[in-house]
Design an enzyme around this catalytic site. Sequence first.
Site: not given
Length: 307
Positions: A45, A69, A130, A163, A189, A241
Amino acid sequence: MAALTVRVLGLEFRNPIVLASGPAGFGLELAEHYDLGKVGALTTKTVTPEPRSGNPQPRLVDAPSGALNSIGLQNPGCDALQAELLPQVRDFPTRRIVSIAGRSPEEVGALADRLSDEPGIDALEVNLSCPNVQGDTVADDPKSVRAFVQAVRTATRRPILAKLPGDGDYLKLVDAALGAGADGIVLINALRGMRIDTHTGRPILARGVGGLCGPAILPMALARIFEARKAFPDATIVGTGGVSDLRSVLEMMCAGADLVGIGFAVMADPERVFGLEDELRTWMATRGIAAVSDLRGIAHRGGIDVR
């Protein structure tokens, strides 16, 4: 026997399956029920310098062929990672990739420096994309990507994965990350998405917009991986993905991924995820494919007979 070993980033991975950052947590719960030695790597995480409580509820909602999410990088912070989690994570029988994020290049660089001498970390993933945090993401701008990656590169000799998102001018972002010293990229992502409560007319997620994950985004992810491999033929690419089964793992590798990240499916069907190594080996053996590396990028080379 078909060889599943992948050699990238100066490391050897048992197989190309990577547990992506997020749903696998820090691997502790999964390790109670499954053999982590059946995957090539665990990505933790995302960890930030200080603890984060994440976004308000609700922050998870169903979507067609997936979920939205809005966790918001909830995590216990670097102190807890070093004192409580890494002593357990470093004993897992797989490669260990620690995902990190910060609000500035200086902050993420300092975080990388704190972790530079920690044993049991094989690589760092710098989460630049993110979709579930307030404000613009780092990966909205190639200059920001370059600054964040350079800060981490200066702070550590460990392999670095950047990322990145799958929307916007992402090839410029890939170029910026690799040019700044990233050893590879994680692409893509979650994609920005929304659901609305038709009884109230309001967004269901507390923040309104969240990240769409699951099989719904596989076609977009495959296109981005294919295009990134064409543009950067020598780059190390972790394709993520929408991967949920053997077929999607194979599609990712054929598109150009060296390693294949699995996120949503870890929540939806962990039993299947930990069985993918055996499925992949059987699939290769029945077709006479000696090494999994032979699959990488074959969509660029005219393909093979996979009947």
